[in-house]
Design a protein around this motif. Structure first.
Motif: not given
Ligand code: HQG
Length: 187
Positions: A1-18, A61-67
């Protein structure tokens, strides 16, 4: 995935779980867990360019260990995933035993200082107050809110001695219920 898509996905997944499991079409239990397969379905409904492999790569692989992830134990048990921190939905995360530095930091916007001096750090829209291990990380967290953040030092050693609990979910985030003004040095 491109960096932009990866960020979009990360935001959606974080938002869905949080914050918005129901809107994403998933169910999160009292400890924050959901099935990886269900979250993958939510991701596939949301983005035509993402699937379960992208989701798994992201959570592993989340660098901050968000998951956090459990592999299903026993036959038929499902793989589960949760956000390690950051929730606004009501979840109970079992306490983790991690060493806590004597001083922690919190980056915030100058406009919040007056109220922070009066009532300390409050979780606001989340379940917990989020702290950082270094000034540099705290500054980056504050920069999400303002161009010129202020970094406050938190006397974590005295908080622990006084019986407050501080957890370390993820790799660089510390959480606690509240930080009363007495433990804060506000510049
Ligand atoms: C402020 C990111 C007025 C507080 C980061 C902050 C973090 C007060 C804002 C995680 C206050 C809440 C969380 C008071 C606190 N009066 N303002 N008494 N007490 N505040 O976004 O800590 O990348 O909910 O200073 O790395 O900025 O998403 O919290 O400015 O770990 O994984 O109220 O989010 O992680 O803002 O960030 P937030 P936060 P991720």
């Amino acid at each position: 995935l491109s960096g932009a898509r990866r960020r979009q996905l990360s935001k959606f997944v974080s938002g869905a779980l949080r914050h918005f499991p129901a809107d994403a079409g998933i169910e999160v239990d009292g400890q924050g867990w959901t099935r990886v397969a269900d979250l993958a379905s939510a991701v596939e409904r949301k983005y035509e360019w993402a699937d379960k492999r992208h989701l798994e790569a992201l959570i592993d692989t989340d660098p901050k260990g968000r998951f956090e992830r459990t592999s299903g134990e026993g036959r038929g048990a499902a793989d589960r995933v949760r956000a390690a921190y950051g929730h606004s939905i009501d979840v109970t995360l079992e306490a983790t035993e991690s060493p806590v530095p004597d001083t922690l930091y919190h980056g915030t916007a100058p406009r919040n200082l007056e109220s922070i001096r009066a009532e300390g750090l409050q979780p606001m829209s989340r379940q917990q107050v989020h702290l950082s291990g270094t000034r540099r990380t705290a500054r980056a967290v504050g920069e999400r809110h303002t161009a010129e953040p202020v970094v406050l030092a938190v006397d974590a050693a005295t908080m622990l001695a006084d019986g407050y609990r501080i957890a370390k979910p993820g790799r660089e985030t510390y959480t606690t219920d509240v930080v009363p003004p007495t433990y804060l040095s506000v510049p």
